[in-house]
Scaffold this motif. Structure first.
Motif, mmCIF file in Angstrom:
data_model
loop_
_atom_site.group_PDB
_atom_site.id
_atom_site.type_symbol
_atom_site.label_atom_id
_atom_site.label_comp_id
_atom_site.label_asym_id
_atom_site.label_seq_id
_atom_site.Cartn_x
_atom_site.Cartn_y
_atom_site.Cartn_z
ATOM 1 N N GLU A 91 102.958 -49.543 -23.538
ATOM 2 C CA GLU A 91 103.981 -49.490 -22.487
ATOM 3 C C GLU A 91 104.233 -50.871 -21.886
ATOM 4 O O GLU A 91 103.314 -51.622 -21.603
ATOM 5 C CB GLU A 91 103.537 -48.531 -21.373
ATOM 6 N N GLY A 92 105.506 -51.183 -21.693
ATOM 7 C CA GLY A 92 105.880 -52.420 -21.026
ATOM 8 C C GLY A 92 105.859 -53.665 -21.898
ATOM 9 O O GLY A 92 106.123 -54.761 -21.404
ATOM 10 N N ILE A 93 105.548 -53.518 -23.184
ATOM 11 C CA ILE A 93 105.472 -54.673 -24.085
ATOM 12 C C ILE A 93 106.651 -54.640 -25.055
ATOM 13 O O ILE A 93 107.005 -53.593 -25.589
ATOM 14 C CB ILE A 93 104.153 -54.660 -24.886
ATOM 15 N N THR A 94 107.249 -55.799 -25.274
ATOM 16 C CA THR A 94 108.331 -55.941 -26.251
ATOM 17 C C THR A 94 107.825 -56.720 -27.452
ATOM 18 O O THR A 94 107.283 -57.825 -27.309
ATOM 19 C CB THR A 94 109.537 -56.670 -25.638
ATOM 20 N N VAL A 95 108.001 -56.126 -28.622
ATOM 21 C CA VAL A 95 107.605 -56.775 -29.872
ATOM 22 C C VAL A 95 108.878 -57.156 -30.629
ATOM 23 O O VAL A 95 109.696 -56.292 -30.946
ATOM 24 C CB VAL A 95 106.737 -55.850 -30.743
ATOM 25 N N ALA A 96 109.053 -58.424 -30.899
ATOM 26 C CA ALA A 96 110.199 -58.878 -31.681
ATOM 27 C C ALA A 96 109.878 -58.760 -33.165
ATOM 28 O O ALA A 96 108.784 -59.111 -33.602
ATOM 29 C CB ALA A 96 110.540 -60.316 -31.328
ATOM 30 N N VAL A 97 110.842 -58.250 -33.924
ATOM 31 C CA VAL A 97 110.697 -58.139 -35.375
ATOM 32 C C VAL A 97 111.699 -59.106 -36.006
ATOM 33 O O VAL A 97 112.919 -58.897 -35.929
ATOM 34 C CB VAL A 97 110.945 -56.696 -35.854
ATOM 35 N N VAL A 98 111.174 -60.168 -36.610
ATOM 36 C CA VAL A 98 112.022 -61.179 -37.241
ATOM 37 C C VAL A 98 112.052 -60.869 -38.730
ATOM 38 O O VAL A 98 111.086 -61.119 -39.458
ATOM 39 C CB VAL A 98 111.476 -62.597 -36.981
ATOM 40 N N GLY A 99 113.171 -60.296 -39.191
ATOM 41 C CA GLY A 99 113.279 -59.870 -40.585
ATOM 42 C C GLY A 99 114.719 -59.606 -40.962
ATOM 43 O O GLY A 99 115.599 -60.422 -40.683
ATOM 44 N N THR A 100 114.972 -58.436 -41.555
ATOM 45 C CA THR A 100 116.328 -58.112 -42.009
ATOM 46 C C THR A 100 117.174 -57.468 -40.922
ATOM 47 O O THR A 100 118.328 -57.103 -41.167
ATOM 48 C CB THR A 100 116.263 -57.153 -43.212
ATOM 49 N N GLY A 101 116.610 -57.317 -39.733
ATOM 50 C CA GLY A 101 117.301 -56.632 -38.644
ATOM 51 C C GLY A 101 116.597 -55.315 -38.348
ATOM 52 O O GLY A 101 115.697 -54.895 -39.079
ATOM 53 N N VAL A 102 117.010 -54.652 -37.289
ATOM 54 C CA VAL A 102 116.443 -53.356 -36.912
ATOM 55 C C VAL A 102 117.598 -52.435 -36.527
ATOM 56 O O VAL A 102 118.355 -52.740 -35.601
ATOM 57 C CB VAL A 102 115.450 -53.474 -35.739
ATOM 58 N N SER A 103 117.731 -51.343 -37.231
ATOM 59 C CA SER A 103 118.817 -50.410 -36.950
ATOM 60 C C SER A 103 118.588 -49.708 -35.617
ATOM 61 O O SER A 103 117.525 -49.122 -35.384
ATOM 62 C CB SER A 103 118.911 -49.372 -38.075
ATOM 63 N N GLN B 72 124.002 -59.767 -35.118
ATOM 64 C CA GLN B 72 124.261 -58.700 -36.085
ATOM 65 C C GLN B 72 122.988 -57.998 -36.558
ATOM 66 O O GLN B 72 123.024 -57.232 -37.520
ATOM 67 C CB GLN B 72 124.995 -59.286 -37.302
ATOM 68 N N ALA B 73 121.879 -58.235 -35.885
ATOM 69 C CA ALA B 73 120.602 -57.677 -36.333
ATOM 70 C C ALA B 73 120.537 -56.159 -36.214
ATOM 71 O O ALA B 73 119.662 -55.527 -36.819
ATOM 72 C CB ALA B 73 119.449 -58.297 -35.537
ATOM 73 N N GLY B 74 121.455 -55.555 -35.475
ATOM 74 C CA GLY B 74 121.478 -54.101 -35.367
ATOM 75 C C GLY B 74 121.961 -53.421 -36.632
ATOM 76 O O GLY B 74 121.812 -52.201 -36.788
ATOM 77 N N GLU B 75 122.553 -54.178 -37.548
ATOM 78 C CA GLU B 75 123.011 -53.647 -38.833
ATOM 79 C C GLU B 75 122.013 -54.070 -39.911
ATOM 80 O O GLU B 75 122.098 -55.164 -40.464
ATOM 81 C CB GLU B 75 124.411 -54.173 -39.149
ATOM 82 N N ASP B 76 121.076 -53.207 -40.192
ATOM 83 C CA ASP B 76 120.032 -53.503 -41.174
ATOM 84 C C ASP B 76 120.417 -52.882 -42.511
ATOM 85 O O ASP B 76 120.083 -51.731 -42.799
ATOM 86 C CB ASP B 76 118.688 -52.958 -40.680
ATOM 87 N N CYS B 77 121.107 -53.663 -43.345
ATOM 88 C CA CYS B 77 121.561 -53.150 -44.636
ATOM 89 C C CYS B 77 120.385 -52.906 -45.582
ATOM 90 O O CYS B 77 120.357 -51.911 -46.305
ATOM 91 C CB CYS B 77 122.540 -54.147 -45.259
ATOM 92 N N VAL B 78 119.396 -53.783 -45.564
ATOM 93 C CA VAL B 78 118.248 -53.663 -46.464
ATOM 94 C C VAL B 78 117.336 -52.520 -46.031
ATOM 95 O O VAL B 78 116.874 -51.718 -46.843
ATOM 96 C CB VAL B 78 117.459 -54.989 -46.512
ATOM 97 N N GLY B 79 117.044 -52.457 -44.743
ATOM 98 C CA GLY B 79 116.156 -51.413 -44.216
ATOM 99 C C GLY B 79 114.734 -51.869 -43.994
ATOM 100 O O GLY B 79 113.936 -51.166 -43.359
ATOM 101 N N LEU B 80 114.374 -53.052 -44.507
ATOM 102 C CA LEU B 80 112.993 -53.523 -44.403
ATOM 103 C C LEU B 80 112.593 -53.804 -42.959
ATOM 104 O O LEU B 80 111.472 -53.494 -42.541
ATOM 105 C CB LEU B 80 112.822 -54.787 -45.248
ATOM 106 N N GLY B 81 113.485 -54.381 -42.194
ATOM 107 C CA GLY B 81 113.171 -54.679 -40.797
ATOM 108 C C GLY B 81 112.962 -53.418 -39.975
ATOM 109 O O GLY B 81 112.066 -53.355 -39.123
ATOM 110 N N THR B 82 113.795 -52.404 -40.231
ATOM 111 C CA THR B 82 113.632 -51.132 -39.517
ATOM 112 C C THR B 82 112.325 -50.460 -39.915
ATOM 113 O O THR B 82 111.626 -49.888 -39.075
ATOM 114 C CB THR B 82 114.817 -50.203 -39.827
ATOM 115 N N PHE B 83 111.997 -50.531 -41.198
ATOM 116 C CA PHE B 83 110.729 -49.986 -41.679
ATOM 117 C C PHE B 83 109.567 -50.666 -40.956
ATOM 118 O O PHE B 83 108.628 -50.001 -40.480
ATOM 119 C CB PHE B 83 110.633 -50.223 -43.185
ATOM 120 N N THR B 84 109.620 -51.981 -40.838
ATOM 121 C CA THR B 84 108.580 -52.747 -40.153
ATOM 122 C C THR B 84 108.496 -52.365 -38.681
ATOM 123 O O THR B 84 107.406 -52.175 -38.126
ATOM 124 C CB THR B 84 108.859 -54.255 -40.296
#
Length: 414
Positions: free
Chosen positions: A104-116, A131-143
């Motif tokens: 709770e209260g912590i923000t984790v940044a994911v630097v990759g293909t984006g996060v949907s 444009q990171a909200g559009e994750d075409c690959v899906g790897l960033g969202t998976f992470t």
């Protein structure tokens, strides 16, 4: 010739010996059971029935791509779901860790293909840059799902820090190809946007200077950067692995290597020269960029995601810890396996920080140690009950022998 001894005929019909002995044996067994039940103190709460969780179905799930070809369509949603808890969740003992912290209260940044921001398991907890909200690959969202996915209907899968927030930042182009410049810019952006932990998906053989500067920028602002010690894919045939991968080798970064369910380092990570921590990396189950279905993947970047989520748990539980102290907590609490400690979130949370330890007063003024008085009432009571019931058992056993013989003799002296 000696004749057998004659017994007097009883006045009443004899009771069959077999039936009597059975009755007394049953009574004796009941008494013994009662002794065992009363002599052993009852647990504080009743144990729930043990059930076998459903298999996570990992082998039947589609694989999440690392990158896409120029003409390939974006990754579609998966139509398959892992119902049970995954091996990674079980190996990390997350239910115990969640009793102390859920990020709770912590923000984790994911630097990759984006996060949907359309992933149901991350609903209302994702912020993206550009444009990171559009994750075409899906790897960033998976992470991101490994880090912070919440449980959804029909599955037991959850991220390691299901209450943490996610900041999605591109460290690749739209098709998933990373570069040192994009990753370095992503780390800096994550720091400037207020993330406390940064999970980097790339392990690059070049870009030492700019990636080291980016990690330094994060360390100076008390942000922990977590990165894979090796790429997710094996070197091509005839291609030698790099001597170092960045930003994992940068001072201040926490480098993580992936291991499988058997504890062995992933084949793709055997070229890693050094790592601070080992964590589940394959095969792991996670969410996709669209829908509620699940995917499967393997690589050290996913181990880094689990370590980043564990850092979120620790920083939420002990906000006074610095980024460097958080990394030290994770490595010191890990189980010693090979050259890198194995990630143990619950152990990391259970460690008492130096700041929380009471400071000793001046030497010579310390009071003698006084042990607390421990009540033995329950033990005494158990011993008394056990003794009484043992006496009952002996009386029942004696009766089981004496009564049948007495009836057979008509209660006369031999």
């Amino acid at each position: 010739m000696r004749h057998p001894r004659a017994f007097p005929i009883p006045l009443s019909p004899p009771v069959p010996h077999r039936r009597s002995s059975r009755w007394f044996r049953a009574a004796g067994a009941l008494a013994v059971t009662t002794v065992c039940a009363l002599a052993v103190p009852a647990p504080a709460g009743a144990a729930a029935p043990r059930t076998t969780p459903a298999a996570d179905g990992a082998t039947s799930l589609p694989a999440i791509p690392v990158a896409l070809a120029a003409d390939a369509p974006c990754t579609a949603g998966s139509g398959r779901t892992a119902a049970g808890a995954t091996w990674a969740q079980k190996s990390l003992s997350l239910p115990h860790a969640w009793k102390l912290s859920r990020g709770e209260g912590i923000t984790v940044a994911v630097v990759g293909t984006g996060v949907s921001d359309a992933a149901p398991a991350l609903k209302d907890r994702v912020e993206t840059v550009g444009q990171a909200g559009e994750d075409c690959v899906g790897l960033g969202t998976f992470t991101a799902g490994l880090i912070a996915a919440a449980r959804t209907e029909g599955t037991a899968f959850q991220g390691i820090a299901p209450a943490a927030r996610v900041l999605g930042i591109r460290g690749t182009d739209e098709r998933g190809a990373p570069s040192a410049g994009l990753v370095a810019a992503g780390i800096r952006t994550a720091v400037d946007r207020g993330a406390q932990v940064v999970s980097v998906s790339s392990a690059l053989p070049e870009g030492e200077e700019e990636l080291t500067d980016a990690v330094r920028h994060a360390s100076e602002r008390d942000v922990l950067v977590v990165a894979p010690a090796a790429p997710d894919t094996e070197p091509r045939s005839g291609e030698a692995p790099a001597d170092a991968y960045w930003p994992a080798r940068a001072p201040g970064a926490l480098s993580v290597v992936g291991v499988g369910a058997d504890g062995a380092v992933l084949k793709s990570a055997t070229a890693a020269r050094q790592a601070d921590l080992a964590a589940p990396g394959g095969a792991v189950v996670g969410i996709g960029p669209r829908g509620k279905g699940h995917f499967i993947a393997a690589g050290s970047s996913f181990a880094a995601a689990y370590a980043a989520g564990a850092a979120a748990l620790v920083r939420a539980y002990d906000p006074d810890l610095s980024a460097a102290e958080t990394a030290e907590r994770l490595t010191r609490s890990g189980a010693p396996t090979g050259s890198a400690a194995r990630l143990d979130p619950y152990a990391a949370l259970s460690m008492v920080s130096a700041a929380a330890r009471p400071r000793a007063e001046a030497a010579g003024r310390s009071e003698p140690l006084r042990l607390p008085v421990v009540s033995t009432a329950l033990q005494d009571r158990a011993m008394v009950i056990a003794g009484a019931m043992a006496l009952v058992v002996m009386l029942v056993a004696a009766a089981a022998v004496v009564i049948p013989r007495g009836r057979a003799r008509g209660w006369r002296r031999p």
